[in-house]
Design an enzyme around this catalytic site. Structure first.
Site, mmCIF file in Angstrom:
data_model
loop_
_atom_site.group_PDB
_atom_site.id
_atom_site.type_symbol
_atom_site.label_atom_id
_atom_site.label_comp_id
_atom_site.label_asym_id
_atom_site.label_seq_id
_atom_site.Cartn_x
_atom_site.Cartn_y
_atom_site.Cartn_z
ATOM 1 N N HIS A 226 -13.029 38.056 -41.871
ATOM 2 C CA HIS A 226 -14.273 38.747 -42.221
ATOM 3 C C HIS A 226 -15.399 37.725 -42.211
ATOM 4 O O HIS A 226 -15.287 36.669 -42.830
ATOM 5 C CB HIS A 226 -14.144 39.381 -43.615
ATOM 6 C CG HIS A 226 -15.465 39.708 -44.233
ATOM 7 N ND1 HIS A 226 -16.384 40.532 -43.613
ATOM 8 C CD2 HIS A 226 -16.048 39.305 -45.385
ATOM 9 C CE1 HIS A 226 -17.462 40.615 -44.371
ATOM 10 N NE2 HIS A 226 -17.286 39.881 -45.451
ATOM 11 N N GLY B 237 -18.222 34.589 -45.679
ATOM 12 C CA GLY B 237 -17.073 35.290 -45.118
ATOM 13 C C GLY B 237 -15.766 34.778 -45.722
ATOM 14 O O GLY B 237 -15.760 33.962 -46.652
ATOM 15 N N ASN B 238 -14.680 35.258 -45.199
ATOM 16 C CA ASN B 238 -13.368 34.834 -45.699
ATOM 17 C C ASN B 238 -12.298 35.237 -44.694
ATOM 18 O O ASN B 238 -12.542 36.049 -43.802
ATOM 19 C CB ASN B 238 -13.088 35.441 -47.084
ATOM 20 C CG ASN B 238 -13.594 36.843 -47.211
ATOM 21 O OD1 ASN B 238 -13.037 37.760 -46.609
ATOM 22 N ND2 ASN B 238 -14.694 37.038 -47.952
ATOM 23 N N SER C 152 -10.762 33.846 -52.671
ATOM 24 C CA SER C 152 -12.014 34.538 -52.345
ATOM 25 C C SER C 152 -12.206 35.757 -53.238
ATOM 26 O O SER C 152 -11.249 36.484 -53.520
ATOM 27 C CB SER C 152 -11.970 34.973 -50.870
ATOM 28 O OG SER C 152 -12.953 35.939 -50.624
ATOM 29 N N SER C 153 -13.442 35.995 -53.632
ATOM 30 C CA SER C 153 -13.719 37.156 -54.492
ATOM 31 C C SER C 153 -13.397 38.468 -53.774
ATOM 32 O O SER C 153 -13.272 39.515 -54.410
ATOM 33 C CB SER C 153 -15.189 37.150 -54.923
ATOM 34 O OG SER C 153 -16.014 37.242 -53.782
ATOM 35 N N GLU C 154 -13.269 38.416 -52.450
ATOM 36 C CA GLU C 154 -12.969 39.645 -51.710
ATOM 37 C C GLU C 154 -11.462 39.824 -51.508
ATOM 38 O O GLU C 154 -11.031 40.604 -50.638
ATOM 39 C CB GLU C 154 -13.750 39.664 -50.395
ATOM 40 C CG GLU C 154 -15.224 39.970 -50.672
ATOM 41 C CD GLU C 154 -16.146 39.907 -49.469
ATOM 42 O OE1 GLU C 154 -15.727 39.431 -48.406
ATOM 43 O OE2 GLU C 154 -17.316 40.296 -49.616
HETATM 44 ZN ZN LIG Z 1 -18.500 39.362 -47.007
#
Ligand SMILES: [Zn+2]
Length: 224
Positions: free
Chosen positions: A95, A28-29, A74-76
């Site tokens: 998230h 998550g992040n 974060s990659s997101e």
């Molecule tokens: Zn995720």
């Protein structure tokens, strides 16, 4: 340190996500936006919450450009910046991959407003957005489709995402959706009728201000 207090919040709530069982290890992040500068602090990629320090937290702008920090975001991050761009009221995003809410996202089951906590953050059942590959702008677009009246969406085959006017608000919403998903499962197993909170109650809860503590301020962040 630039945005030191907000970076401390990322560490604090990241560790709260871990302690609350909303996530495991590095999963998550979360992020927060500084209302004054518009800069965003976000979880660094692949770093365990358990060992994260405020100086590890990257600062980016709303286009994802690195402003401060030595670790990659974060990659997101595209999903986070897209939500901040589209929703001026949002100052915090959480998230995670919590078990029961993520199970609903896998089984394509929307979560009805069956408890008062979830009514604070949603006007209608929590929807399941279409699956998109993590880290792509398409994931952000998919999430935004069901944010607006609601502060929570389930990313398809992935997990819940919650937004709020503070990081505390977003974290509380993330707890509420996991709780509602858990209760939905247990209540269905009991075999009775699972009914939503009556509409008058839902409206009163949604219009109440959930952000402040008894002293009129958001809860204080303890030292990390
Ligand atoms: Zn995720």
């Amino acid at each position: 340190m630039l945005l030191e207090e907000l970076r401390k919040e990322i560490v604090f709530y990241g560790q709260e996500m871990l302690k609350s069982g909303l996530t495991m290890h590095t999963g998550g992040n979360l992020s927060a936006r500084d209302p004054k500068t518009g800069l965003i602090v976000i979880k660094p990629t692949s770093l365990p919450y358990r060992t994260m320090r405020p100086e590890d937290v990257p600062v980016i702008d709303e286009n994802g450009k690195m402003i401060d920090g030595s670790l990659k975001p974060s990659s997101e991050w595209p999903m986070h910046t897209m939500i901040y761009q589209a929703m001026p009221r949002v100052m915090g995003i959480v998230h995670d991959h919590s078990i029961h809410a993520t199970a609903c996202s896998v089984a394509d089951i929307e979560i009805p407003l069956i408890m008062h906590e979830i009514c604070i953050y949603c006007s209608s059942p929590v929807k399941v957005a279409a699956f998109e590959v993590p880290g792509t702008p398409e994931l952000g677009q998919s999430a935004l489709k069901y944010l607006g009246d609601n502060d929570i969406v389930l990313l398809g085959q992935h997990g819940p995402l919650a937004v709020g006017a503070t990081l505390w608000h977003a974290f509380d919403a993330a707890c509420a959706v996991e709780q509602a998903a858990s209760m939905l499962l247990v209540a269905r197993q009991l075999g009775g009728t699972v009914s939503p909170v009556p509409s008058t109650g839902r409206k009163a809860l949604r219009s109440a201000d959930p952000l402040l503590g008894p002293d009129g301020q958001p809860p204080e962040i303890k030292a990390v």
